[in-house]
Enzyme design. Structure first.
Site, PDB file in Angstrom:
ATOM      1  N   HIS A 217     -39.605  29.664   2.562  1.00 56.04           N
ATOM      2  CA  HIS A 217     -39.746  28.979   3.847  1.00 56.04           C
ATOM      3  C   HIS A 217     -41.212  28.869   4.243  1.00 56.04           C
ATOM      4  O   HIS A 217     -41.678  27.799   4.664  1.00 56.04           O
ATOM      5  CB  HIS A 217     -38.962  29.722   4.937  1.00 56.04           C
ATOM      6  N   HIS A 302     -38.265  37.906   6.275  1.00 55.20           N
ATOM      7  CA  HIS A 302     -39.181  38.320   5.204  1.00 55.20           C
ATOM      8  C   HIS A 302     -40.126  39.447   5.637  1.00 55.20           C
ATOM      9  O   HIS A 302     -40.350  39.684   6.822  1.00 55.20           O
ATOM     10  CB  HIS A 302     -40.001  37.131   4.688  1.00 55.20           C
TER      11      HIS A 302
END
EC number: 3.6.1.-
Length: 340
Positions: A217, A302
């Site tokens: 992403h 993340h």
């Protein structure tokens, strides 16, 4: 023993005198310019700094925000439990993630080509004429897209993200299910598919575990929005200011302003009709949404290091396509520079 002092020869335009007798081709021997060909300008540096700053702010927010700290986060699936997610944007099912980020390159591509074929700085608006500037812009897009494909989709087999995960010790662990259907599905999967592709692992009900997972992403959102911004800036500044501020190394070994190679006949001085502004507006919207989703990714998904490596890979591609040509004339002849 005395040493000889060397200077770098830089060609700059000399303003015409009142009687117009001065030549624009005059040259002066000057000390090195403030920014070398392989470095961004001050404006470009400020733009690039937005990305690490955004990742830092998002990460700090997730660390300090009470609701985020109290929520249940699964590091394997890299998602919060939907039942107690700290924000709508912390859910992978949020509409912006599903319909914008997941198909992000479609939006980047749409915005890029709408700008390229509607803005008069690259050629006749709303006409399919392949001017030099348009052709080189398409080549830059092709290079950036090739990097996106190699990192996230396919790289002579598994993409670089999946290969990196395996190289750092990651593997696909199956979620055991004794049902006949699950056993049959697992039996149909080859060992290579289980070992090397995230998609195949997910298909059989497995999960990636153990390795370093570059944030796809972060990579996508930075790569796409930075590409749009670096294409837009010369047009938004009406082809002036930034063009003169950038430095290039020419084939004769001199450091000059990028304006030295500008082809004003390619459309740079054309008046921009109001209707062609649609390309700029759409690109700004896509770049703005990319920034917002980058902030949400930084806040809710993340680890720090996974986000950093996503940033690093994206910056490497952007530098190669948009900054390296300034110092490498042969590469600049192929992909050009926005506004030149």
């Amino acid at each position: 023993m005395t040493s000889r002092r060397h200077t770098t020869k830089v060609e700059i335009p000399i303003p015409s005198s009142a009687n117009g007798s001065a030549s624009a081709s005059n040259k002066l021997d000057l000390p090195p310019p403030n920014n070398w060909p392989f470095l961004p300008t001050v404006l470009e540096s400020l733009l690039i700094a937005i990305y690490p700053t955004t990742l830092l702010l998002g990460s700090v927010f997730s660390t300090l925000h009470p609701a985020t700290r109290a929520a249940t986060y699964n590091p394997i699936s890299q998602a919060y439990d939907p039942a107690d997610a700290p924000s709508y944007f912390a859910k992978k099912s949020n509409l912006f993630n599903v319909y914008f980020v997941k198909i992000g390159w479609v939006w980047i591509t749409l915005a890029f080509f709408l700008f390229v074929f509607t803005h008069s700085s690259l050629g006749p608006p709303l006409r399919p004429a392949l001017t030099k500037r348009r052709l080189q812009a398409v080549l830059r897009y092709a290079c950036i897209t090739a990097v996106w494909i190699a990192v996230t989709q396919w790289f002579f087999g598994p993409p670089i993200i999946d290969r990196g995960f395996r190289w750092t010790g990651g593997k696909c662990e199956l979620i055991y299910d004794d049902s006949f259907a699950a056993r049959a599905e697992k039996a149909d999967m080859s060992d290579a598919e289980k070992a090397f592709t995230h998609a195949a692992c997910k298909t059989i009900g497995g999960q990636w575990k153990g390795g370093h997972d570059i944030s796809g992403h972060v990579f996508l959102l930075i790569l796409g929005s930075a590409t749009l911004w670096l294409e837009l800036l010369p047009a938004m500044l009406k082809m002036e200011g930034l063009r003169e501020a950038r430095r290039i190394l020419t084939s004769d070994g001199l450091v000059r302003s990028a304006a030295f190679e500008t082809d004003d006949n390619a459309g740079g001085n054309m008046k921009v009709p109001e209707e062609t502004h649609i390309g700029v507006k759409v690109a700004l919207v896509v770049a703005g949404m990319s920034w917002w989703m980058l902030l949400m990714t930084a806040a809710y998904f993340h680890t720090w290091f996974e986000k950093f490596t996503g940033l690093l890979v994206a910056f490497s591609a952007v530098y190669t396509v948009y900054f390296l040509p300034r110092a490498l004339p042969p590469w600049r002849q192929v992909v050009g520079m926005p506004g030149v």
